[in-house]
Enzyme design. Structure first.
Site, short mmCIF file in Angstrom:
data_model
loop_
_atom_site.label_atom_id
_atom_site.label_comp_id
_atom_site.label_asym_id
_atom_site.label_seq_id
_atom_site.Cartn_x
_atom_site.Cartn_y
_atom_site.Cartn_z
N ASP A 1 0.84 -1.20 0.00
CA ASP A 1 0.00 0.00 0.00
C ASP A 1 0.87 1.25 0.00
O ASP A 1 2.05 1.21 0.36
CB ASP A 1 -0.91 0.02 1.23
CG ASP A 1 -0.13 -0.05 2.53
OD1 ASP A 1 0.86 -0.81 2.58
OD2 ASP A 1 -0.48 0.67 3.48
N GLU A 2 0.26 2.34 -0.38
CA GLU A 2 0.87 3.67 -0.33
C GLU A 2 2.29 3.70 -0.91
O GLU A 2 3.21 4.21 -0.28
CB GLU A 2 0.88 4.18 1.12
CG GLU A 2 -0.52 4.29 1.68
CD GLU A 2 -0.57 4.96 3.05
OE1 GLU A 2 -1.22 6.02 3.12
OE2 GLU A 2 0.04 4.44 4.00
N VAL A 3 2.42 3.14 -2.09
CA VAL A 3 3.72 3.17 -2.75
C VAL A 3 3.78 4.44 -3.60
O VAL A 3 3.37 4.45 -4.75
CB VAL A 3 3.91 1.92 -3.63
CG1 VAL A 3 5.31 1.91 -4.24
CG2 VAL A 3 3.69 0.67 -2.81
N ASP B 1 -3.62 -1.02 -3.81
CA ASP B 1 -2.76 -0.11 -4.57
C ASP B 1 -2.06 -0.79 -5.74
O ASP B 1 -1.92 -0.22 -6.82
CB ASP B 1 -1.69 0.51 -3.66
CG ASP B 1 -2.28 1.13 -2.41
OD1 ASP B 1 -3.08 0.43 -1.73
OD2 ASP B 1 -1.95 2.29 -2.10
#
Ligand code: NAG
Ligand code: NAG
Ligand code: NAG
Ligand code: NAG
Ligand code: NAG
Ligand code: NAG
Ligand code: NAG
Ligand code: NAG
Ligand code: NAG
Length: 574
Positions: A345-347, A397
Site C-alpha cells: 500500500d501507499e507506494v 494499490d
C-alpha cells in the site's frame, strides 16, 4: 433527568431483569426503535423463532454440555469448558434468592451434534463451515453443526440466549429455534502492532472478544515504519534495530501462543509483511535496500509530507530479493494460514522518481513508467510467496497501479473518497476488482481508529452494506468474500484498545454475519447495549451505547478480581 422508556420496557424489566436498563440519552430526544428482550443475541442469527412464553432455568450443577465427537478434539473440549464458565459467570450476583416456592423447569443438557464427528480439524481455514442450528426445549437443547467450527459459533449464541431474571436466576427461553450461517466467509479485524506494541495478553483478550462476535480472521499488521517487533531467527539484527526495546518483541513462542489462542476460537491469523513502502524499521538493518531520495542534486533529502530521506525499498537492488525470500519463508514456517499479506500500500513514486540511479536502471530495463518498477518488485515478491506454497493478500494499490496479479490473490480495499478526495468510491473498486476475477475484502468504511464524540460511528459502520451499488454479476458477487475492520494504532495501545474497538466493532461483526435486512440501527442499539454489558461481564471494557446501567453489575463493582481486565477467566494457560 433520567427516565424509563415506554410501557414495553417496564413490562420486561419488571419480570425479567435485563442485562441492561436503558434510558434516554437526553430526555428531549425520545429513543426510536424496538427494544430487544433480554437474551437477544449479537450478531443476529439468520433465522430465530420463539413460540413459548415459558422460561427454562440453568444451574451449573444440573447442566451439562455433551458432544458426539468420535475423536478427542481439543477445540471442542476447551470450548465446552470455556462456555460453561461463560454461561455461569463467577458469582457477582451475591443476592440470589435461595429458596423458591415454585417448581422450576431446568434445562439440563446441551447436545452438540456434529456431522463430521470423526474430524477434529487442525486449523480454521477459508473453507470452514460455520453454519449451525440450535433448538431449545424442555427436553434439552440441541446444537447441529456440520463441523466443529459451526459448533463454536452455536455455543456462543447459546451463551448469549441465557440471561438473569429479576430474582437473579439464570434463564433461557423455552422453544427457541435458530437456523444460522454467516453472510460472508471473511470477517476480519486488523490490529497494527508497529505504531504501538500491543502485549500478548491484550491480543489474546481481543481474540476472545472476536469469538464473542463470530469474527474469524485476525489480520496481524505486525511491522511498519515505526517498529519491527517480530523476532526473526534468520536476521536477528532486523529485530534488534527495528524494535522499540528488548521488551517490545513478539518471540516465535509468543506468535505460537497467539495462533493457538486463535485456533481454539476458530480464528485464522494472517500476518502482514508490508513492503515496498512502510519498511523504515526493516531498513535499519539493511540501509542499502532503501531508496535514497534526492533533491537539488543532493542525496538523502526528505520529500516533505510524502516520504522521508530513505524509507521505501529500492527494487533495483537485486540483493533485496534473497533476503525477502528468507524472511517470508520464516513467516511461512511460523504462521500456518494459507495466506500471507504482502501490504504493497501507499507506494508513492516521488522518491523513486528523484533518484538518478533508479532512472538509469529503468532506462536499461526499458521501463518507461514507474508503475513498471512497482510491478517488477511486486511480481517478484508475489512469486516468492507462491513458490513457498502460500497465497497472497495485498492492499488494492498494486492492483490500481495495473500490476497483474496471480489468480487467487485477494485484494483488500481501503481507499474511498471519504479517506482522500482523490480516491474513487469503494463500491467502484469492488466492482472493478471482482470484474477482473480477484477476491475482494472491504475495509474502507471500517477504519475503526477514526473516532468522534460519543464513539457513535457505530451507526455509520452498521449502515454500510458491502453490496451497496454493486453492479457485478453472481460470479462477481461470490468474489466479494467479506470485510475487515482496521485498527491503525497511532493513537491506540493496550490501554485504550477495548473501548476503541468495542462495541463499535460489534456493529461491523453483525453486518458481516447477519442477513442484509437486519440493518436498522435504532432497533439494533438496544441489543448492542445488551451485548456491551455482556462484554463487560466477560472482562472486555466496552464503551457504553445508551444511558443506563448493566443489571447489577458495572465494571469495577465486582467484589473479587474474577473480571481481570487482561486475563479472561476459564481458558487454559497456553
Ligand atoms: C414461528 O414458529 C411458529 C410455529 O412453528 C410458526 O407458526 C411461525 O410462523 C414462526 N414465525 C416465524 C417468524 O417464522
Ligand atoms: C423470549 O420469549 C418472550 C416471550 O415469548 C419473547 O417476547 C422474547 O422475544 C423471547 N426472547 C428472545 C431473546 O427471543
Ligand atoms: C437481596 O434480596 C432481598 C430479597 O429479595 C431484598 O430484600 C434485598 O433488598 C436484596 N439486597 C440487595 C443488596 O439487593
Ligand atoms: C439447519 O437447518 C436448515 C433448515 O432446516 C437446513 O437446511 C440446514 O442444513 C441445517 N444446518 C445444519 C448445520 O444442520
Ligand atoms: C455447511 O453445512 C451445511 C449443513 O450441512 C450445508 O447446508 C451448507 O451448504 C454448508 N455450507 C457451506 C458454505 O459449505
Ligand atoms: C544485519 O545482518 C545481515 C546478515 O546477517 C548483514 O548482512 C547486515 O549487514 C547486518 N546489518 C547491519 C546494519 O549490521
Ligand atoms: C531494451 O530495448 C532495447 C532496444 O529495443 C533492446 O535491445 C534491449 O535488449 C532491451 N532491454 C531489456 C532489458 O529488455
Ligand atoms: C473501474 O474501471 C473502469 C474501467 O476500467 C475505470 O474507468 C474506473 O476508473 C475504475 N474505477 C476505479 C474507482 O478505479
Ligand atoms: C451509492 O450510490 C448512491 C447514488 O449515486 C450514492 O449516493 C451513495 O453514496 C453510494 N453508496 C456507496 C456506498 O458508494
Amino acid at each position: 433527568m433520567l427516565k424509563y422508556l415506554g410501557v414495553l420496557s417496564l413490562v420486561f424489566f419488571n419480570f425479567f431483569l435485563a442485562q441492561a436498563k436503558l434510558f434516554y440519552i437526553e430526555v428531549k430526544y425520545p429513543l426510536l426503535g424496538n427494544e430487544a428482550p433480554p437474551g437477544s443475541p449479537w450478531p443476529m442469527p439468520f433465522y430465530m423463532n420463539d413460540t413459548s412464553n415459558n422460561l427454562l432455568y440453568l444451574k451449573k450443577s444440573l447442566f451439562q454440555i455433551k458432544s458426539n465427537m468420535k475423536v478427542d478434539c481439543d477445540i471442542i473440549r476447551e470450548n465446552i469448558r470455556h462456555y460453561r464458565n461463560v454461561i455461569f459467570p463467577p458469582k457477582i450476583y451475591s443476592n440470589v434468592t435461595k429458596k423458591s416456592k415454585i417448581n422450576l423447569n431446568y434445562l439440563t443438557i446441551l447436545n452438540l451434534k456434529i456431522s463430521a464427528a470423526d474430524v477434529c480439524p487442525k486449523y480454521p481455514d477459508s473453507n470452514m463451515n460455520e453454519s449451525y442450528n440450535l433448538t431449545i426445549s424442555s427436553n434439552g437443547a440441541d446444537l447441529y453443526a456440520e463441523s466443529v467450527w459451526g459448533a463454536l459459533r452455536g455455543l456462543e449464541t447459546f451463551s448469549q440466549l441465557t440471561f438473569f431474571t429479576e430474582d437473579n436466576r439464570l434463564a433461557i427461553n423455552d422453544s427457541t429455534v435458530i437456523v444460522d450461517k454467516p453472510r460472508f466467509v471473511y470477517r476480519g479485524l486488523l490490529i497494527d502492532t508497529a505504531r504501538h506494541f500491543i502485549p500478548v495478553p491484550i491480543l489474546r483478550k481481543q481474540l476472545d472478544a472476536m469469538a464473542y462476535h463470530k469474527l474469524n480472521v485476525f489480520h496481524w499488521h505486525i511491522v511498519d515504519d515505526q517498529s519491527f517487533p517480530l523476532e526473526l531467527f534468520k536476521y536477528p539484527n532486523i529485530t534488534e534495530k527495528g524494535r522499540y526495546s528488548k521488551a517490545h518483541v513478539y518471540t516465535h513462542k509468543d506468535v505460537k501462543t497467539i495462533i493457538e489462542h486463535a485456533r481454539l476460537r476458530g480464528i485464522r491469523v494472517i500476518p502482514e509483511f508490508d513492503s515496498p513502502g512502510h519498511v523504515e524499521a526493516f531498513g535499519r538493518a539493511f540501509p542499502e535496500f532503501l531508496t535514497v531520495c534526492w533533491k537539488d542534486g543532493k542525496p538523502y533529502q526528505p520529500i516533505f509530507s510524502v516520504q522521508g530521506a530513505a524509507e521505501i525499498v529500492n527494487p533495483t537492488n537485486e540483493y533485496v530479493y534473497p533476503v525477502l525470500k528468507e524472511i517470508l519463508s520464516e513467516f511461512k514456517n511460523l504462521f500456518v494460514d494459507e495466506y500471507i499479506h504482502l501490504g504493497n500500500d501507499e507506494v508513492y513514486y516521488d522518491c523513486w522518481k528523484s533518484n538518478p540511479d533508479v532512472a538509469n536502471w529503468m532506462k536499461k530495463m526499458n521501463f518507461s513508467e514507474y508503475h513498471h518498477l512497482q510491478a517488477y518488485y511486486s511480481s517478484k515478491v508475489l512469486k516468492i510467496v507462491q513458490d513457498l506454497g502460500r497465497k497472497s493478500t495485498v492492499w488494492q494499490d498494486v492492483y490500481d497501479n495495473g500490476v497483474e496479479l496471480q489468480k487467487g490473490t485477494q485484494i483488500q480495499i481501503w481507499k474511498d473518497t471519504s479517506i482522500l478526495p482523490e480516491h474513487g468510491k469503494w463500491s467502484d473498486y469492488l466492482n472493478n476488482v471482482t470484474r477482473d476475477g480477484y477476491a475482494a475484502i472491504l475495509s474502507s468504511p471500517w477504519y475503526i481508529n477514526f473516532v468522534s464524540y460519543g464513539y457513535q460511528e457505530w451507526y455509520k459502520f452498521y449502515q454500510v452494506d458491502p453490496f451497496a451499488n454493486f453492479s457485478g454479476n453472481d460470479a462477481q458477487a461470490k468474489l466479494l468474500i467479506g470485510g475487515e475492520a482496521a485498527l491503525w494504532s497511532e493513537y491506540v495501545d493496550g490501554g485504550n484498545m477495548d473501548s476503541r474497538l468495542w462495541p463499535r466493532l460489534s456493529a461491523i461483526a453483525e453486518r458481516l454475519w447477519s442477513p442484509a435486512h437486519v440493518n436498522d440501527p435504532e432497533d439494533a442499539k438496544f441489543r448492542l447495549d445488551e451485548q456491551r454489558c455482556r462484554l463487560l461481564r466477560r472482562g472486555i471494557v466496552a464503551a457504553p451505547v445508551l444511558n443506563g446501567y448493566c443489571g447489577d453489575y458495572e465494571y469495577g463493582m465486582a467484589k473479587s478480581n474474577v473480571f481481570d481486565p487482561v486475563f479472561n477467566y476459564g481458558w487454559p494457560n497456553l
